[in-house]
Scaffold this active site. Structure first.
Site, PDB file in Angstrom:
ATOM      1  CB  CYS A 264      11.537 -19.156 -14.493  1.00  0.00           C
ATOM      2  SG  CYS A 264      10.587 -17.760 -13.838  1.00  0.00           S
ATOM      3  CG  HIS A 312       7.312 -20.276 -15.240  1.00  0.00           C
ATOM      4  ND1 HIS A 312       8.223 -20.561 -14.248  1.00  0.00           N
ATOM      5  CD2 HIS A 312       7.586 -21.137 -16.257  1.00  0.00           C
ATOM      6  CE1 HIS A 312       9.005 -21.558 -14.635  1.00  0.00           C
ATOM      7  NE2 HIS A 312       8.642 -21.918 -15.855  1.00  0.00           N
ATOM      8  CG  HIS A 324      10.866 -24.385 -17.903  1.00  0.00           C
ATOM      9  ND1 HIS A 324       9.738 -24.245 -17.122  1.00  0.00           N
ATOM     10  CD2 HIS A 324      11.041 -25.731 -18.056  1.00  0.00           C
ATOM     11  CE1 HIS A 324       9.251 -25.441 -16.815  1.00  0.00           C
ATOM     12  NE2 HIS A 324      10.011 -26.356 -17.371  1.00  0.00           N
TER      13      HIS A 324
END
Length: 354
Positions: A264, A312, A324
Site C-alpha cells: 500500500c 494502511h 490503493h
C-alpha cells in the site's frame, strides 16, 4: 493530467464504484448478503480471521520497512562519520608537521635563552626586531599543542559515537529479522486458511468482503461528508494520480515498491516520487511526517491513512474514491474512500503547520 484525461479518470472511477456498489444507490449490502445459516456464519468467521491475520501482517510489514529504512539511514551516517574521522586525521597529521617545523626552527637557535642571544648578537637591533616574531612562534607552538589536544578528544568522541551507531545498526537488523519472521508467519497462516476453502467458498468470501466494503462506504456517504469535499488536485497531485491509476491490476506484494508489484505505501511512495516529491516509505511514517489536512479539505492526490495504527494508506481520487493496493491475493484497484476506518488525511505537497 489534462481535462480529457481527468474526465476519463472520473468516468473510470464512477464505473468501478458503481459496479461494486460503492457509490451507493438502491442496492444494499443486506440485499446482496448470503442467506443466514451455519455455512454463512462460518464463512464470516473465516473472513474476519483472515482479515485480522493480514492486518497483523501489515503492521509487521510497516515495522520491517521502518527498520530497513532506519538501517539505511544509519549506514549513510556511518559513512559520513568515517569521512569526518578521515578528514580529522589528515588535519592532525598536518598540525603535527607544523609543530615539528616550529620545534626544528627553535632547535636551530641552539636552545640559547633570548637574553644570551641579545648579548652575543652582532646586530642587537635586528635581534630586537625579531623578538616579537620569536614570541609569536612560541605562542603558535602552544596553540598547535592545544589544537592537537582538542582534536584528539574529538576523535575519541567520534570513535565512541561510531561504536554506538554500529550497536544501533545491529539492533535494527535484529528487529528487521524478527519483523520478517512475523510477516511470513502471518502470511502463511492467512494463505492456509484461504487454501482450505473450496472455489465456491472463495467466491462467497470475496462477496462478503465486497459487502462489508459497501456497508462501510454507504455509511460514510450517508454522513454527508462527500458534499463538503470539493478540493481540486494540484499539478503534482494530478501527476501522482496518473501514476497510481496506471498501476491498476498489478499484484500486491509485501514490501514491494514497484514497478511491477506494490504494497500500500509502496504505491503511494512511487506515485508521489513520479510527481517529484519524496515521501516516507511506510504509511505510519507518512502519517507522522507529512502535513495533515482536515477530511473536509481533502483534495485528489492526498493520502488517506487508515486504522488507528496507520497501517494502511490509499490515494484520494475524488468522488469519494481511492486507489490503493489492498492485500496479498489482490491487485491495485479503485474502491470507496470510506470502506475502511479513516484515521486522517495527509498532503505530500502541502506545508507543515508551525
Amino acid at each position: 493530467m489534462g481535462g480529457v484525461r481527468g474526465g476519463r479518470l472520473a468516468v473510470c472511477t464512477a464505473v468501478v464504484l458503481c459496479a461494486t456498489g460503492l457509490l451507493g444507490g438502491t442496492a444494499t449490502a443486506a440485499q446482496r448478503s448470503p442467506d443466514p445459516g451455519d455455512d454463512a456464519r462460518h464463512l464470516e468467521q473465516v473472513r474476519k480471521e483472515i482479515e485480522g491475520l493480514y492486518r497483523t501482517a501489515e503492521r509487521a510489514t510497516d515495522a520491517y520497512n521502518a527498520a530497513e529504512e532506519q538501517v539505511q539511514l544509519q549506514q549513510k551516517k556511518i559513512v559520513e562519520l568515517a569521512r569526518t574521522i578521515d578528514g580529522a586525521q589528515q588535519r592532525l597529521a598536518a598540525l603535527k608537521r607544523r609543530a615539528g617545523a616550529l620545534a626544528s626552527a627553535q632547535y636551530r637557535t641552539g636552545g640559547i635563552p633570548p637574553e644570551a642571544q641579545l648579548v652575543l648578537s652582532k646586530d642587537p637591533e635586528a635581534f630586537l626586531a625579531n623578538v616579537d616574531l620569536v614570541r609569536k612562534g612560541q605562542q603558535a607552538v602552544k596553540g598547535v599543542i592545544s589544537q592537537l589536544t582538542h582534536l584528539k578528544t574529538d576523535l575519541e568522541g567520534y570513535a565512541q559515537d561510531a561504536s554506538h551507531r554500529w550497536e544501533q545498526l545491529e539492533a535494527n537488523r535484529k528487529k528487521k529479522d524478527a519483523a520478517r519472521k512475523e510477516i511470513n508467519d502471518k502470511i502463511d497462516a492467512a494463505k492456509t486458511l484461504e487454501s482450505r476453502l473450496a472455489a465456491k467458498e472463495k467466491d462467497r468470501l470475496r462477496k462478503l468482503e465486497d459487502d462489508q466494503a459497501l456497508l462501510a462506504q454507504q455509511k460514510w456517504l450517508d454522513s454527508g461528508v462527500l458534499a463538503e469535499i470539493t478540493g481540486k488536485a494540484s499539478e503534482q497531485g494530478r501527476k501522482a494520480i496518473a501514476y497510481a491509476t496506471s498501476q491498476i491490476g498489478k499484484d500486491y506484494v509485501w514490501g514491494a515498491t514497484g514497478p511491477d508489484t506494490f504494497d500500500c505505501s509502496g504505491l503511494t511512495l512511487r506515485a508521489w516520487r513520479a510527481a517529484g516529491r519524496t515521501i516516507p516509505r511506510t504509511s505510519q511514517e507518512q502519517w507522522a511526517q507529512l502535513p495533515r489536512v482536515a477530511l473536509r479539505d481533502m483534495r485528489p492526490g492526498d493520502l488517506v491513512i487508515y486504522f488507528s495504527d496507520a497501517s494502511h494508506v490509499g490515494m484520494y481520487l475524488g468522488d469519494g474514491a481511492i486507489v490503493h493496493a489492498p492485500r496479498p491475493g489482490r491487485q491495485v484497484t479503485i474502491t470507496g474512500a470510506g470502506t475502511m476506518p479513516i484515521l486522517g488525511v495527509v498532503r505530500p505537497d502541502g506545508e507543515r503547520a508551525g
